[in-house]
Design an enzyme around this catalytic site. Structure first.
Site, short mmCIF file in Angstrom:
data_model
loop_
_atom_site.label_atom_id
_atom_site.label_comp_id
_atom_site.label_asym_id
_atom_site.label_seq_id
_atom_site.Cartn_x
_atom_site.Cartn_y
_atom_site.Cartn_z
N THR A 159 27.00 -71.98 -19.21
CA THR A 159 26.54 -71.25 -17.98
C THR A 159 25.08 -70.66 -18.28
OG1 THR A 159 28.48 -71.05 -17.35
CG2 THR A 159 26.95 -69.44 -16.37
N HIS A 275 26.23 -70.17 -8.98
CA HIS A 275 27.34 -69.33 -9.26
C HIS A 275 28.31 -68.73 -8.12
CE1 HIS A 275 28.51 -67.33 -13.26
NE2 HIS A 275 29.37 -66.91 -12.64
N ARG A 278 27.06 -65.35 -6.84
CA ARG A 278 27.30 -64.08 -7.36
C ARG A 278 26.33 -63.49 -8.23
NH1 ARG A 278 32.97 -63.69 -6.99
NH2 ARG A 278 33.29 -62.92 -9.21
N ASP A 306 28.12 -77.59 -7.05
CA ASP A 306 29.09 -76.48 -6.75
C ASP A 306 28.48 -75.34 -5.86
OD1 ASP A 306 28.32 -74.25 -8.16
OD2 ASP A 306 29.88 -74.67 -9.50
N GLY A 308 30.00 -73.44 -2.19
CA GLY A 308 30.30 -73.55 -0.60
C GLY A 308 31.13 -74.82 -0.16
N ARG A 310 34.10 -76.65 0.97
CA ARG A 310 35.39 -76.02 1.28
C ARG A 310 36.20 -77.12 2.36
NH1 ARG A 310 34.04 -72.98 -1.56
NH2 ARG A 310 33.45 -70.73 -1.36
C1 LIG Z 1 36.36 -65.08 -9.07
C2 LIG Z 1 35.08 -66.00 -9.95
C3 LIG Z 1 34.98 -66.05 -11.11
C4 LIG Z 1 33.95 -66.83 -11.64
N1 LIG Z 1 33.86 -66.92 -12.90
C5 LIG Z 1 32.83 -67.65 -13.59
C6 LIG Z 1 32.93 -67.72 -15.09
O1 LIG Z 1 33.33 -67.16 -15.62
N2 LIG Z 1 31.94 -68.50 -15.42
C7 LIG Z 1 30.93 -69.30 -14.82
O2 LIG Z 1 30.21 -70.25 -15.12
N3 LIG Z 1 30.99 -69.41 -13.32
C8 LIG Z 1 32.05 -68.65 -12.68
N4 LIG Z 1 32.01 -68.54 -11.54
C9 LIG Z 1 31.33 -69.36 -10.75
C10 LIG Z 1 32.12 -70.78 -10.34
O3 LIG Z 1 32.30 -71.52 -11.56
C11 LIG Z 1 31.38 -71.68 -9.38
O4 LIG Z 1 30.03 -71.72 -9.65
C12 LIG Z 1 31.36 -71.06 -7.93
O5 LIG Z 1 32.65 -70.37 -7.57
C13 LIG Z 1 31.08 -72.24 -7.12
O6 LIG Z 1 31.08 -71.59 -5.63
P1 LIG Z 1 32.29 -71.51 -4.75
O7 LIG Z 1 33.42 -70.65 -5.17
O8 LIG Z 1 31.67 -70.96 -3.35
O9 LIG Z 1 32.78 -73.13 -4.49
C14 LIG Z 1 33.11 -67.83 -10.92
C15 LIG Z 1 33.45 -67.80 -9.36
C16 LIG Z 1 34.28 -67.02 -9.01
C17 LIG Z 1 34.46 -66.93 -7.29
#
Ligand SMILES: Cc1cc2nc3c(=O)[nH]c(=O)nc-3n(C[C@H](O)[C@H](O)[C@H](O)COP(=O)(O)O)c2cc1C
Length: 389
Positions: A159, A275, A278, A306, A308, A310
């Site tokens: 990541t 992410h 986030r 990735d 969005g 849905r």
């Molecule tokens: C609750 C949560 C925890 C996540 N934890 C990680 C993580 O530990 N490592 C990582 O690379 N991405 C993490 N992500 C990001 C996801 O891998 C991914 O990029 C993202 O959820 C895609 O967007 P979407 O949920 O809108 O489809 C996390 C996302 C969420 C919602």
């Protein structure tokens, strides 16, 4: 449970989570950084892309199988790494991985999962990838990578977008920590969700994530990252490439130049990702970043997207715009938090059914023909008044 089995859309699974999860947990899963501009932009970018259906195409036999980094998947989909799922459902990581294996798509174990690398490999079949956060000291990352190698993980996902935690204000307001520490102010929110509380009491608090075990530090959910390595650079990635014999995926690339550098280092795949909104708020939506990166990749490496996704039609839109496959994040998270493995299976079934439906209705019968490089520009509508993509 009934609401989950009778759900027709990911939105309905999301509603089931809203009814079941205490607010701080739901906020941790759903929230984005700061003003959540990027979180919203990811969805908006999908909405702005329009498919152009073709008439009188034989769509009686739809083929959605895909080759993802050298092996078959039943559809162009893999599961994104997600930490702390066990706060939504006991052993949620295992439940999700089992649903993925049953559906024939790869699953990515997060460094922040509550299940060890070894237990996941022992208990779940199917295709397993391991996502490594870049920890300090660097030996900690290398130890995790070595454990994943010994446990037989097929791919390592690095990541790139987490040199520090994003500022997730919902978590800050909720005073959320991982591992969870109950505070007096949480009591009314948790009392309002007795089903979830009873389930957690019965199963016990989820185990500390792999990344936090050595430090035993309680981290604010919004700022997990104090233990991350902000000095990790392209040279460090080069070293990791040499150390890891399997497939290497870099997640969190948003521009062509970075994609080019990653390909030069010998990665097997790139995930166009922010992410899920986030990390850096205000950064580019993934669907907007995709065309340039797909152009740079030119079919040399697998390009995932990735953020969005849905609907099944979103998978089709991403493929038409240059992705080879997508990672599913919150879609399957909603399923697993609503009803464990059955819920995650439901999420995957909804996306699959919608993808097949969207292909039939748009006159496309074969995913692999669709994913030829370069993409057929007539697949998507181009608004002459909008900026070029
Ligand atoms: C609750 C949560 C925890 C996540 N934890 C990680 C993580 O530990 N490592 C990582 O690379 N991405 C993490 N992500 C990001 C996801 O891998 C991914 O990029 C993202 O959820 C895609 O967007 P979407 O949920 O809108 O489809 C996390 C996302 C969420 C919602």
């Amino acid at each position: 449970m009934h609401a989950v089995q009778s759900a027709w859309s990911i939105k309905e699974l999301q509603r089931a989570c809203v009814r079941r999860l205490p607010r701080p947990v739901l906020d941790f899963f759903e929230g984005g950084a700061e003003d959540e501009e990027t979180l919203c932009a990811n969805r908006r970018a999908f909405e702005q892309v329009r498919l152009v259906p073709r008439a009188f195409v034989d769509v009686s036999n739809i083929r959605i199988g895909a080759n993802l980094i050298g092996a078959a998947a039943t559809m162009p989909v893999a599961i994104a790494p997600m930490g702390a799922i066990a706060y939504g459902w006991p052993d949620g990581d295992i439940a999700l991985a089992k649903a993925a294996a049953a559906a024939g798509v790869p699953y990515t174990l997060s460094t922040m999962a509550s299940v060890s690398i070894e237990r996941m490999a022992r208990e779940v079949g199917g295709r397993l990838w391991f996502q490594a956060h870049l920890l300090q000291p660097r030996e900690r990352t290398l130890q995790l990578v070595e454990r994943a190698r010994r446990a037989g993980y097929e791919a390592l996902m690095i990541t790139a977008d987490l040199p520090r935690g994003g500022k997730r204000e919902r978590d800050l307001h909720n005073a959320l920590t991982i591992p969870f520490r109950m505070r007096v102010r949480h009591l009314p929110q948790f009392a309002a969700r007795p089903g979830w509380c009873l389930q957690m009491l019965r199963h016990g608090t989820p185990r500390l994530p792999e990344a936090l075990q050595a430090s035993a530090v309680s981290q604010a959910g919004s700022s997990i990252g104090a233990g991350f390595d902000p000095s990790f650079d392209w040279d460090a990635l080069r070293t990791l490439r040499e150390a890891w014999p399997g497939k290497l995926i870099v997640k969190g690339i948003l521009c062509g130049e970075d994609a080019q550098t990653a390909i030069g280092i010998g990665v097997d795949a790139i995930v166009v990702s922010n992410h899920g909104g986030r990390q850096l708020d205000g950064c580019i939506a993934t669907m907007d970043a995709l065309p340039e990166i797909a152009q740079v990749a030119s079919g040399r490496v697998t390009v995932f997207l990735d953020g969005g996704v849905r609907r099944g039609r979103d998978v089709l839109k991403a493929l038409c715009r240059g992705a080879d496959a997508v990672l599913l994040g919150r879609d399957v998270l909603y399923g697993v938090c609503a009803s464990g493995q059955a819920g995650a299976a439901k999420s995957l079934q909804i996306i699959r059914d919608e993808l097949v439906g969207a292909m039939q209705l748009s006159g496309k019968s074969d995913i692999s023909a669709l994913c030829m490089f370069p993409r057929d520009p007539s697949l998507l509508w181009r608004d002459a008044s909008a900026s070029d993509f």
